[in-house]
Design an enzyme around this catalytic site. Structure first.
Site, PDB file in Angstrom:
ATOM      1  N   SER A 103       0.873  -1.170   0.000  1.00  0.00           N
ATOM      2  CA  SER A 103       0.000   0.000   0.000  1.00  0.00           C
ATOM      3  C   SER A 103       0.909   1.218   0.000  1.00  0.00           C
ATOM      4  O   SER A 103       2.006   1.179   0.569  1.00  0.00           O
ATOM      5  CB  SER A 103      -0.862   0.016   1.264  1.00  0.00           C
ATOM      6  OG  SER A 103      -1.516   1.275   1.374  1.00  0.00           O
ATOM      7  N   TYR A 125      -1.416  -0.509  10.208  1.00  0.00           N
ATOM      8  CA  TYR A 125      -1.501  -1.014   8.834  1.00  0.00           C
ATOM      9  C   TYR A 125      -0.299  -0.533   8.016  1.00  0.00           C
ATOM     10  O   TYR A 125       0.312  -1.305   7.278  1.00  0.00           O
ATOM     11  CB  TYR A 125      -2.823  -0.512   8.245  1.00  0.00           C
ATOM     12  CG  TYR A 125      -3.068  -0.773   6.784  1.00  0.00           C
ATOM     13  CD1 TYR A 125      -3.577  -2.001   6.356  1.00  0.00           C
ATOM     14  CD2 TYR A 125      -2.845   0.219   5.827  1.00  0.00           C
ATOM     15  CE1 TYR A 125      -3.841  -2.227   5.006  1.00  0.00           C
ATOM     16  CE2 TYR A 125      -3.110  -0.002   4.487  1.00  0.00           C
ATOM     17  CZ  TYR A 125      -3.612  -1.224   4.076  1.00  0.00           C
ATOM     18  OH  TYR A 125      -3.879  -1.448   2.753  1.00  0.00           O
TER      19      TYR A 125
HETATM   20  N1  LIG Z   1      -8.757  -0.424  -1.587  1.00  0.00           N
HETATM   21  C1  LIG Z   1      -7.738   0.371  -1.341  1.00  0.00           C
HETATM   22  O1  LIG Z   1      -7.863   1.605  -1.384  1.00  0.00           O
HETATM   23  C2  LIG Z   1      -6.378  -0.213  -1.032  1.00  0.00           C
HETATM   24  C3  LIG Z   1      -5.288   0.681  -0.954  1.00  0.00           C
HETATM   25  C4  LIG Z   1      -4.022   0.174  -0.693  1.00  0.00           C
HETATM   26  C5  LIG Z   1      -3.855  -1.183  -0.492  1.00  0.00           C
HETATM   27  N2  LIG Z   1      -4.912  -2.030  -0.564  1.00  0.00           N
HETATM   28  C6  LIG Z   1      -4.654  -3.457  -0.344  1.00  0.00           C
HETATM   29  O2  LIG Z   1      -5.179  -4.197  -1.430  1.00  0.00           O
HETATM   30  C7  LIG Z   1      -5.553  -5.502  -0.970  1.00  0.00           C
HETATM   31  C8  LIG Z   1      -6.989  -5.787  -1.366  1.00  0.00           C
HETATM   32  O3  LIG Z   1      -7.815  -4.790  -0.780  1.00  0.00           O
HETATM   33  P1  LIG Z   1      -9.329  -4.529  -1.216  1.00  0.00           P
HETATM   34  O4  LIG Z   1      -9.539  -3.068  -1.126  1.00  0.00           O
HETATM   35  O5  LIG Z   1      -9.649  -5.257  -2.469  1.00  0.00           O
HETATM   36  O6  LIG Z   1     -10.057  -5.203   0.049  1.00  0.00           O
HETATM   37  P2  LIG Z   1     -11.502  -5.891   0.198  1.00  0.00           P
HETATM   38  O7  LIG Z   1     -11.816  -5.861   1.660  1.00  0.00           O
HETATM   39  O8  LIG Z   1     -12.471  -5.268  -0.729  1.00  0.00           O
HETATM   40  O9  LIG Z   1     -11.209  -7.395  -0.240  1.00  0.00           O
HETATM   41  C9  LIG Z   1     -10.328  -8.188   0.519  1.00  0.00           C
HETATM   42  C10 LIG Z   1     -10.674  -9.653   0.375  1.00  0.00           C
HETATM   43  O10 LIG Z   1      -9.777 -10.364   1.242  1.00  0.00           O
HETATM   44  C11 LIG Z   1     -10.513 -11.315   1.992  1.00  0.00           C
HETATM   45  N3  LIG Z   1      -9.847 -11.559   3.268  1.00  0.00           N
HETATM   46  C12 LIG Z   1      -9.845 -10.744   4.359  1.00  0.00           C
HETATM   47  N4  LIG Z   1      -9.192 -11.337   5.361  1.00  0.00           N
HETATM   48  C13 LIG Z   1      -8.772 -12.545   4.914  1.00  0.00           C
HETATM   49  C14 LIG Z   1      -8.064 -13.622   5.502  1.00  0.00           C
HETATM   50  N5  LIG Z   1      -7.691 -13.590   6.787  1.00  0.00           N
HETATM   51  N6  LIG Z   1      -7.789 -14.712   4.745  1.00  0.00           N
HETATM   52  C15 LIG Z   1      -8.202 -14.765   3.453  1.00  0.00           C
HETATM   53  N7  LIG Z   1      -8.906 -13.791   2.850  1.00  0.00           N
HETATM   54  C16 LIG Z   1      -9.178 -12.693   3.570  1.00  0.00           C
HETATM   55  C17 LIG Z   1     -11.888 -10.713   2.168  1.00  0.00           C
HETATM   56  O11 LIG Z   1     -12.864 -11.712   2.421  1.00  0.00           O
HETATM   57  C18 LIG Z   1     -12.097 -10.005   0.819  1.00  0.00           C
HETATM   58  O12 LIG Z   1     -12.712 -10.838  -0.135  1.00  0.00           O
HETATM   59  C19 LIG Z   1      -5.312  -5.501   0.542  1.00  0.00           C
HETATM   60  O13 LIG Z   1      -4.040  -6.053   0.823  1.00  0.00           O
HETATM   61  C20 LIG Z   1      -5.327  -4.039   0.897  1.00  0.00           C
HETATM   62  O14 LIG Z   1      -4.599  -3.765   2.063  1.00  0.00           O
HETATM   63  C21 LIG Z   1      -6.176  -1.572  -0.829  1.00  0.00           C
END
Ligand SMILES: NC(=O)c1ccc[n+]([C@@H]2O[C@H](COP(=O)([O-])OP(=O)(O)OC[C@H]3O[C@@H](n4cnc5c(N)ncnc54)[C@H](O)[C@@H]3O)[C@@H](O)[C@H]2O)c1
Length: 248
Positions: free
Chosen positions: A138, A151
């Site tokens: 991130s 985080y």
């Molecule tokens: N959305 C953003 O703005 C953003 C920004 C920077 C980084 N990220 C990173 O991108 C990645 C995906 O984020 P997103 O926004 O798509 O999140 P999201 O919450 O929309 O999706 C995450 C998925 O991971 C699954 N998950 C959660 N905990 C879990 C576990 N313990 N074991 C297995 N699966 C698990 C959830 O069920 C979900 O389907 C993450 O690593 C997040 O930190 C997201």
């Protein structure tokens, strides 16, 4: 130029929605046989059926669950040669309002989840002399992010860990890189916006030089490239996909 097709097996964690789902779709588009892993069985199933892949229920915070998921994936599809550690979680809180139970949860999902999956799959990659690991970091882990202190630390850990694995595995033909999304339109971000009010999205959009949030597909395109055969000379790198928000 399109991506050359490859039917190597790719395991994506957190593939049930958001960025992970888009990554699963992009990898399937490149010909990969995709293992869609998620904590929620129904979500894993939905993505797997979209990509003609295998759904596995996996909780990356649980070593036994990770071991069982990897065993099932390899029994059904063969060796996993591409690993995308995408599962992540956070909640916006000022550091002074957090407690140790919260720190443990954030570190367990975002950092140790990546360690568990890597520990299960890296030895096979090294032994076979090929592997692609792409970890989802991130921008918070590069430059910090208000109300995301723990985080940010966990994602910073993912970045440093990936560089070290990249050094250790380089001679075995295994690459390891990090893709750092900026604010990206997913259920995770929408949940945060609901709690903190619509102003959050508007202020994020203003901060991004391209004046829009990322879409999951923006991130998936970078992951698919780093997971490809063509990226074989790129390792230990951290790539932000954030519309110019972070230039480092
Ligand atoms: N959305 C953003 O703005 C953003 C920004 C920077 C980084 N990220 C990173 O991108 C990645 C995906 O984020 P997103 O926004 O798509 O999140 P999201 O919450 O929309 O999706 C995450 C998925 O991971 C699954 N998950 C959660 N905990 C879990 C576990 N313990 N074991 C297995 N699966 C698990 C959830 O069920 C979900 O389907 C993450 O690593 C997040 O930190 C997201």
């Amino acid at each position: 130029m399109g991506q050359p097709k490859s039917d190597r097996v790719a395991f994506v964690t957190g593939a049930g929605q958001g960025i992970g789902r888009a990554i699963a779709l992009a990898l399937a588009d490149d010909g990969r046989r995709v293992v869609a892993g998620d904590l929620r069985a129904d979500a894993a199933e939905a993505t797997a059926s979209e990509v003609g892949g295998l759904a596995v229920t996996v909780d990356v915070t649980d070593g036994a669950s990770v071991a069982a998921a990897v065993e099932r994936a390899e029994a059904e599809l063969g060796p996993v040669e591409v690993l995308v550690n995408n599962a992540g979680w956070d909640e916006l809180r000022a550091f002074v309002d957090t407690d140790e139970a919260f720190w443990d949860r954030v570190i367990d999902v975002n950092f140790k989840g990546c360690l568990r999956m890597t520990h299960a799959l890296l030895p096979g990659m090294i032994e076979r002399g090929f592997g692609r690991m792409v970890n989802i970091g991130s921008d918070a882990g590069r430059v910090g992010s208000s109300h995301e202190s723990v985080y940010s630390g966990a994602k910073g850990g993912v970045i440093a860990f990936t560089k070290t694995v990249a050094r250790e595995a380089a001679r075995a033909g295994v690459t390891a890189n990090v893709v750092c999304p900026g604010p990206t339109r997913t259920p995770l971000l929408e949940g945060m916006a609901q709690i903190s009010g619509e102003k959050l999205v508007a202020s994020l959009e203003r901060a991004v030089p391209m004046r829009r949030l990322g879409e999951p597909e923006d991130v998936a395109a970078a992951v698919a490239f780093l997971a490809s055969e063509r990226a074989g000379y790129i390792t230990g790198q951290t790539l932000s996909v954030s519309g110019g928000l972070t230039m480092a």
